[in-house]
Design an enzyme around this catalytic site. Structure first.
Site, mmCIF file in Angstrom:
data_model
loop_
_atom_site.group_PDB
_atom_site.id
_atom_site.type_symbol
_atom_site.label_atom_id
_atom_site.label_comp_id
_atom_site.label_asym_id
_atom_site.label_seq_id
_atom_site.Cartn_x
_atom_site.Cartn_y
_atom_site.Cartn_z
ATOM 1 C CG ASP A 150 -1.029 32.960 -91.559
ATOM 2 O OD1 ASP A 150 -0.779 33.822 -90.693
ATOM 3 O OD2 ASP A 150 -0.150 32.212 -92.032
HETATM 4 C C1 NOJ Z 1 2.012 34.672 -90.397
HETATM 5 C C2 NOJ Z 1 2.523 33.267 -90.263
HETATM 6 O O1 NOJ Z 1 2.299 32.551 -91.456
HETATM 7 C C3 NOJ Z 1 1.887 32.500 -89.128
HETATM 8 O O2 NOJ Z 1 2.542 31.282 -88.986
HETATM 9 C C4 NOJ Z 1 1.923 33.314 -87.860
HETATM 10 O O3 NOJ Z 1 1.371 32.580 -86.793
HETATM 11 C C5 NOJ Z 1 1.182 34.606 -88.091
HETATM 12 N N1 NOJ Z 1 1.842 35.361 -89.144
HETATM 13 C C6 NOJ Z 1 1.115 35.479 -86.846
HETATM 14 O O4 NOJ Z 1 2.337 36.041 -86.593
#
Ligand code: NOJ
Length: 741
Positions: free
Chosen positions: A280
């Site tokens: 993430d």
């Molecule tokens: C953080 C989020 O937790 C995740 O779900 C997302 O895909 C990413 N950012 C990218 O934006």
């Protein structure tokens, strides 16, 4: 529109073969040939993902793309930027490796569908799959080939803002919907130009954040992890999901992004998952804050050893992997394995072979609007209908449309609607005006937003209510309060909405509350003051017409909750598939126990100040018609290992309107080596019944459906007695019993 366990198996089988049209051996040969030509720097470049593609593309980024510094960009650039960046990568870099453009296409791209928690309330995986297909087509038109969805976290805490992105509290439903969405995004073949690689996230346990506070730590015993939290990911793996994302959270003290047990042991070794694992957003360097990595170098080491192939946004891999390899701390095989998975995905997507598409703009079609309207309609859950107030018949005179969410396009789209445009949204106000004519609608927003505390607009709202025959109150929470980093400690209607309801209720007109929200809210007193409650979630761009159709009786509500609604936040976490405890309370048991520790009468598992049962249970939702369940049958009293048992009931529409009923199958294992939940969903069917029509609804169960993890983490079905229900929700239904031998 049927959905059965058997259909799920067929869906999964279809998806597993639909990885990509190219023969895998061919892809492996090309991957290996390419890998053999790559420098270590180029390999680490493939393992790096960035957001830094901006309009206009800077000279620095152009140069970096030429040098193979990046494998992927996320949430960045315009269609023209993506086309240009791809041209540079493929024509001007040494090896011509295409870039992979990812984006959070969560519940639609241009055509915004209801939030996933709303979509789940449809219990209609085929329609959910269609929504994902439409999103894939729109996003792919604009050069995106990777989405960070479906989210497969189990949501049992409505305080958590990201519960909006979940399918609710149940692992079976999350598995079914997750697989359906993967199928929709990835299509029949990953290398079709309108397919997106899906990404199952957030692996794993992210939804169990302590206190419902986003990013917070999770403590999940392995038995629960396997029984509940891992299940949807396993289903997605079986459905051929192209990638997975590691979560932000620490799981049992170890950030998952650096957890060899979760990623290497379970995902790679046990499940033999060969798709891409991406971290993430900055989750690798977050491990320093977690107190798990000393510095970025240590974080890179831990993440790559765990099995994370690609780093999202932070640059620990780029900054340190090379020297970690040179120092012998990371083997070149580890790097090659990661790069192989990334290249394999790019080949599967057909990126190496497709011509660089000219920039194009996706547009919303009539068909996509219609799908969004259907899904929004099916997602609406009627929670109360006294009188009945609903449906409002065409001749019912004037309507007062009141409340901060009656005409709020952005709020209606909900979280993660980056590409949705306010001008494409049809609000309830606009839909009601279109349906009934402007003259029959008196509109008074009363509050500027859901958080507004000012009562300035109340007087006008009361006036509007007085002038109308029926009052429609559009309440809830705005987009800003829902989604990532939007946890709430209170679950009631924010701002002065409760006071507004109080004032309007005094007017004494038939009143309907339509609640738009990203989570279950607590609104016990509000529900008591109005005649009907329709829960609309954040219903997406066609939410307005969908709500109008249901209010006016053009459509009959059929949605059912996939998450338990608490009476008060103090009951959280509350979910239907709980264990029984040694002292379960009886229904309606409330109050201070009169016994004492020596004579413990009333010493049961409940609260002294509130009923322990939920406000609205899992699986619940009303209709404009009534259904009667009868004639419950089980094919035999005994289920032998490897065999199948059928369970059936007669479901009749006993009202005067055609409607869909969501028929649910639950089981309970009465005594096992590990206590099992009081009920577990094992199947469902959405059945359409004309007025007066009855149908035999049949489910089948195998011993595998009854399996659970024992203390040695073996998946077992133990002999013994089981209860089974065919039910309209998780609290009622017809019950039978059988024995497993
Ligand atoms: C953080 C989020 O937790 C995740 O779900 C997302 O895909 C990413 N950012 C990218 O934006």
């Amino acid at each position: 529109m049927y959905f059965r366990i058997e259909h799920y198996a067929v869906l999964v089988a279809a998806m597993t073969v639909a990885q990509g049209a190219r023969p895998p051996e061919d892809i492996e040969r090309r991957v290996n040939a390419l890998l053999a030509r790559m420098t270590l720097d180029e390999k680490i470049g493939q393992m790096s993902q960035s957001t830094s593609l901006k309009t206009p593309i800077s000279e620095q980024i152009r140069d970096e793309i030429r040098r193979g510094r990046w494998g992927s960009f996320l949430n960045a650039g315009s269609p023209a930027d993506r086309a240009e960046a791809q041209r540079i990568a493929m024509k001007e870099s040494r090896l011509g490796i295409p870039l992979l453009f990812g984006r959070d296409v969560i519940h639609g791209y241009k055509t915004i569908f209801p939030i996933p928690l709303g979509q789940a309330a449809s219990w209609d995986p085929e329609l959910v799959s269609l929504g994902a297909r439409i999103a894939a087509q729109e996003a792919a038109t604009e050069g995106i080939r990777w989405t960070f969805a479906p989210m497969l976290d189990i949501g049992r805490d409505p305080r958590w803002g990201r519960i909006a992105e979940t399918w609710g509290e149940d692992p079976y439903l999350a598995s079914v919907f997750g697989a359906a969405m993967v199928q929709g995004f990835q299509g029949d073949s990953l290398d079709a130009s309108d397919s997106l690689a899906a990404c199952a996230k957030h692996y794993v346990g992210y939804g169990a954040a302590e206190g419902g506070r986003d990013y917070n730590s999770t403590w999940i015993p392995e038995i629960l992890l396997r029984q509940v939290y891992l299940k949807p990911f396993q289903a997605a793996r079986e459905a051929g999901v192209a990638s997975m994302m590691t979560a932000f959270n620490a799981l049992n003290g170890v950030p998952v992004t650096g957890d060899r047990f979760a990623v290497h042991q379970i995902l790679r070794t046990e499940w033999k998952y060969d798709g891409v694992v991406v971290s993430d957003y900055e989750a690798i360097t977050d491990m320093i804050q977690h107190g798990y990595a000393r510095d970025a170098r240590d974080a890179a080491l831990k993440a790559v050893r765990a099995g994370v192939d690609m780093e999202m946004v932070s640059t620990a891999y780029f900054d340190h992997l090379k020297s970690l390899v040179q120092a012998g701390q990371v083997s070149s095989t580890t790097i090659d394995d990661a790069v192989r998975r990334i290249l394999r995905l790019k080949f599967r997507l057909g990126l190496f072979d497709a011509p660089i598409a000219a920039p194009a703009t996706a547009s919303i079609t009539e068909e996509s609007r219609e799908a969004a309207r259907r899904l929004a309609t099916e997602s609406l859950v009627l929670l109360k209908n006294a009188g009945p107030v609903l449906p409002i018949v065409g001749s019912a005179g004037k309507m007062a449309v009141i409340g901060p969410l009656a005409d709020s396009p952005v709020d209606q789209m909900g979280t993660w609607a980056m590409d949705g445009r306010a001008e494409d949204v049809q609000t309830p106000l606009s839909a009601l005006r279109a349906a009934l004519g402007r003259d029959r609608i008196v509109y008074a927003p009363a509050l500027k937003s859901s958080r507004d505390l000012s009562r300035e607009g109340f007087q006008q709202a009361v006036k509007a209510a007085r002038s109308a025959n029926t009052v429609l109150l559009f309440l809830g929470e705005e987009q800003l309060l829902s989604g990532e980093a939007r946890s709430r400690a209170f679950l009631d209607l924010p701002g002065a909405q409760e006071q507004l309801v109080e004032e309007i209720a005094k007017v004494g007109k038939p009143t309907v509350a339509i609640i738009l929200a990203g989570r279950p809210l607590t609104f016990h007193d509000v529900a008591a003051k109005v005649g009907a409650v329709l829960y609309a979630w954040h219903p997406g761009l066609m939410g307005g017409p969908a709500i109008a159709d249901v209010l006016l009786g053009k459509a009959t509500p059929s949605g059912k909750l996939t998450i338990t609604f608490p009476r008060t936040v103090g009951q959280v976490p509350i979910y239907y598939a709980h264990l029984n405890t040694g002292r379960p309370a009886a229904a309606n048991e409330l109050g201070i126990p009169m016994g004492n520790p020596v004579n413990p009468a009333g010493y049961t598992s409940k609260y002294v100040d509130v009923d322990f049962t939920p406000e609205y249970p899992f699986g619940f939702g009303l209709s404009y018609t009534t259904f009667a369940y009868s004639d419950f049958r089980i094919s035999g009293p005994v289920l032998h290992a490897g065999e199948r048992l059928t369970v059936s009931a007669n479901v009749a529409n006993t009202g005067t309107r055609a409607a869909d009923e969501i028929v649910q199958l639950y089981i309970r294992d009465l005594a096992a080596s590990v206590s099992q939940p009081v009920k577990e969903l094992k199947g469902f069917q959405r059945v359409h019944l004309a007025a007066g029509e009855a149908r035999n609804v049949t489910f089948s169960l195998t011993s595998a459906d009854l399996a659970f993890y024992n203390q040695r983490m073996q998946l077992v079905t133990e002999p013994g007695r089981f209860q089974v229900w065919i039910a309209p929700d998780s609290t009622g239904g017809l019950r039978g019993e059988f024995t497993v031998r």
